[in-house]
Design an enzyme around this catalytic site. Structure first.
Site, short mmCIF file in Angstrom:
data_model
loop_
_atom_site.label_atom_id
_atom_site.label_comp_id
_atom_site.label_asym_id
_atom_site.label_seq_id
_atom_site.Cartn_x
_atom_site.Cartn_y
_atom_site.Cartn_z
N ASP A 127 15.45 -56.58 -92.31
CA ASP A 127 15.68 -55.46 -93.23
C ASP A 127 16.30 -54.33 -92.43
O ASP A 127 15.79 -53.93 -91.39
CB ASP A 127 14.35 -55.01 -93.84
CG ASP A 127 14.54 -53.88 -94.83
OD1 ASP A 127 15.45 -53.99 -95.68
OD2 ASP A 127 13.81 -52.88 -94.76
N GLU A 171 20.31 -58.32 -96.12
CA GLU A 171 20.81 -57.83 -97.39
C GLU A 171 22.30 -57.54 -97.26
O GLU A 171 22.74 -57.06 -96.22
CB GLU A 171 20.07 -56.54 -97.78
CG GLU A 171 18.90 -56.81 -98.67
CD GLU A 171 18.16 -55.53 -99.00
OE1 GLU A 171 17.84 -55.34 -100.17
OE2 GLU A 171 17.88 -54.75 -98.09
N CYS A 191 6.29 -57.30 -104.24
CA CYS A 191 5.18 -57.64 -103.34
C CYS A 191 5.42 -59.05 -102.83
O CYS A 191 5.57 -59.99 -103.61
CB CYS A 191 3.85 -57.57 -104.09
SG CYS A 191 2.48 -58.31 -103.19
N CYS A 211 2.29 -61.60 -103.92
CA CYS A 211 2.05 -62.12 -105.27
C CYS A 211 3.29 -62.07 -106.16
O CYS A 211 3.27 -62.60 -107.26
CB CYS A 211 0.89 -61.38 -105.93
SG CYS A 211 1.33 -59.72 -106.46
N CYS A 242 -0.28 -53.08 -103.30
CA CYS A 242 0.12 -53.77 -104.52
C CYS A 242 -0.97 -53.62 -105.59
O CYS A 242 -2.13 -53.94 -105.33
CB CYS A 242 0.37 -55.24 -104.23
SG CYS A 242 0.70 -56.19 -105.71
N CYS A 249 -2.36 -57.53 -106.43
CA CYS A 249 -3.19 -58.33 -105.52
C CYS A 249 -3.88 -57.49 -104.45
O CYS A 249 -4.56 -58.01 -103.59
CB CYS A 249 -2.35 -59.43 -104.88
SG CYS A 249 -1.14 -58.79 -103.69
N ASP A 301 8.95 -51.73 -94.87
CA ASP A 301 10.07 -52.47 -94.29
C ASP A 301 9.72 -53.93 -93.97
O ASP A 301 10.54 -54.82 -94.16
CB ASP A 301 10.57 -51.76 -93.04
CG ASP A 301 11.12 -50.38 -93.36
OD1 ASP A 301 11.55 -50.18 -94.51
OD2 ASP A 301 11.11 -49.51 -92.47
ZN ZN Z 1 0.84 -58.25 -104.77
#
Ligand code: ZN
Length: 392
Positions: free
Chosen positions: A185, A269, A322, A325, A341, A344, A351
């Site tokens: 990243d 990316e 996330c 999950c 998150c 979860c 990053d």
């Molecule tokens: Zn999650």
């Protein structure tokens, strides 16, 4: 397999050569700007697209006009190449990787490209068309034995340093394959964050230079326009800028070589300039340049050494998703470095989570393309399945 590779060296032209180069740079700049004008006008006035061939013919006509005969006094090859450079600039623009081409200015970096009919290389000396002595080149590393340069580019940077970039074809031995892969990243806080949690590029390393640059720029802005002091201040700015660029490039070369050596597949990316957040802050501008340089280094090194670079389109919500999950946040402000998150309850470093997502989606894309892909770059297109899976 033969690969194209450019070798760049510092050169010290004689006063006579500097004069020849100044003229050729000026003519190349003129031709580039003239052609850009022609292209833009043709499009706006007649919705017509001009190509290299059209412009090359128009240039021949232009040179015949009495007020433009000075264009015939320099080697014609770099002028043709200036048209090619413009073509490339438009290609990058249409592909969404660059802004609309702009006019070149006298104080920008200058360049002129010679193809092999406009220079002579005898294995030791390099002689340019319309020059009487070979160039004084600092051979910081040797050219491969028996190299036949296909084109050379002379540049003069904003700090008035001259360089030659020699393009040769050579056999580059491929690296032994490995089953390691990684996601990277490109961050604002640090240069790169890897999916294995490594954070690379201490911003302090760059910040000191940036402070100096900002100070020099402020000083430059205060000087009276057209004054000697303003010119002196401008040179100072250019010098600091050149040093930053050199340091960053060096840093990025070491890192890209390391990542290519250690991994078979690298996922990043895609940095389409178009989609980037507009921010005219100095440090941001500098990071943008060094990122795109870093990615292009990964790109050609992957090709050279038989590795794969997977580019994920910007549409992929790597930061907001996330990794554990698959939950996607509605929004995530730029200054939020860590988040939990809601689904979860896993706590994420912004990053590292993004790098893990990039890694996972990159591998999915790569596997979907099959093992038969040639070394080099694989692009993730919208619509690529995003399975919720963890990278091994
Ligand atoms: Zn999650």
């Amino acid at each position: 397999m033969k690969q194209k590779r450019a070798y760049k060296y510092r050169i010290y032209p004689t006063d006579e050569q500097k004069q020849v180069l100044a003229r050729i740079f000026g003519c190349c700049r003129f031709v580039y700007n003239w052609a850009l004008r022609q292209k833009t006008d043709a499009f706006y006035k007649e919705q017509q697209r001009l190509y290299y061939k059209d412009l090359s013919e128009a240039l021949t006509q232009l040179k015949k006009q009495p007020e433009y005969t000075w264009l015939s006094e320099v080697s014609s090859v770099p002028l043709q190449q200036a048209l090619r450079h413009l073509d490339k600039a438009f290609l990058h623009f249409f592909e969404g990787h660059a802004e609309y081409p702009t006019f070149k200015k006298r104080h920008d970096q200058q360049s002129a490209t010679y193809t092999d009919n406009a220079f002579r290389w005898d294995g030791t000396d390099l002689m340019l068309a319309k020059m009487h002595a070979p160039l004084d080149i600092v051979w910081s590393c040797p050219l491969p034995k028996g190299a036949k340069p296909s084109s050379i580019t002379i540049t003069k940077d904003c700090a008035s340093r001259y360089f030659v970039s020699i393009l040769v074809e050579e056999d580059i031995p491929q690296l032994p394959s490995t089953d390691r892969s990684i996601g990277a990243d490109l961050g604002l806080k640090s240069f790169v964050v890897l999916s294995d949690g490594e954070v690379i590029g201490n911003p302090k390393f760059f910040r000191e230079d940036e402070k100096k640059l900002a100070k020099a720029q402020r000083r430059h802005a205060k000087k009276k326009k057209g004054s000697k002091n303003r010119e002196k201040a401008r040179k100072k700015v250019a010098k600091i800028h050149a040093r930053i660029t050199d340091r960053r490039r060096d840093f990025s070369h070491k890192l890209s070589t390391r990542l290519i050596r250690e991994n078979q597949t690298i996922c990043v990316e895609d940095l389409a300039v178009k989609n980037m957040v507009k921010n005219h802050k100095l440090s941001k501008a500098i990071s943008d340049v060094s990122w795109s340089e870093f990615v292009s280094q990964l790109e050609y090194k992957a090709r050279w050494y038989g590795r794969h670079l997977v580019k994920i389109d910007k549409w992929y919500p790597s930061s907001k998703r996330c990794f554990d999950c698959g939950h996607i946040l509605d929004s995530l402000a730029l200054d939020v470095r860590e988040w939990t998150c809601p689904e979860c309850v896993v706590h994420h470093d912004r990053d590292i989570n993004a790098a893990q997502n990039i890694h996972a989606v990159g591998l999915t894309v790569f596997e979907a393309c099959g093992e038969a892909v040639r070394p080099g770059t694989v692009k993730a297109k919208p619509g690529t399945p995003q399975r919720n899976r963890k990278a091994s």
